[in-house]
Design a protein around this motif. Structure first.
Motif: not given
Length: 159
Positions: A67, A109, A115, A112
């Motif tokens: 990611h 994502v 996440h 944030p």
């Protein structure tokens, strides 16, 4: 819930690749092409993987969760690949060790604050050997989605 972010078009049942870069090119490229990620997502993904590797050895099999930062994502999504051959990824938290990965969860994502929640949800899924076996033996994309959905729904009931 992870399963709500899964689409058949983003699940690769038997991806035939030789290295982690190919995994990122194909999965990341699919996310970009579908509009979930920005054009520089794959480049950012590879850079982050070098700095902060994501390979995890569950004991049963190796898993990677590549990611990158939310800056490269348009809309949150998850791509999954079950690999034909194990592919080396460096181990999370110890880039000296290599994990031979058979299953990849690629995260896009866009928030944030979500996440860590997504990562924790994936960890809950991969800690369950019966779910991992269902993912390894799934014949269809729907079977993979159903396995994750059932795991997450059972976790909700227990909480």
């Amino acid at each position: 819930m992870l399963w709500k972010e899964l689409d058949r078009e983003l699940i690769f049942l038997d991806l035939d690749v030789q290295c982690s870069d190919q995994v990122m090119d194909i999965l990341g490229g699919t996310l970009v092409k579908a509009g979930y990620c920005k054009p520089d997502y794959v480049k950012a993904l590879k850079k982050r993987e070098k700095e902060f590797p994501t390979g995890i050895d569950t004991g049963l099999l190796g898993i990677a969760i590549p990611h990158t930062a939310v800056d490269y994502v348009n809309k949150g999504k998850i791509a999954i690949a079950r690999l034909v051959n194990k592919v080396p990824f460096h181990q999370m938290g110890n880039d000296e060790e290599v994990v031979n990965v058979k299953l990849v969860f690629m995260l896009a994502v866009d928030n944030p604050e979500r996440h860590l929640t997504k990562l924790q949800s994936i960890v809950e899924v991969i800690q369950d050997e019966s779910i991992l076996m269902r993912l390894l033996n799934a014949k269809t994309e729907e079977q993979m989605i159903d396995a994750i959905k059932e795991k997450e729904m059972s976790e909700c009931i227990r909480r």
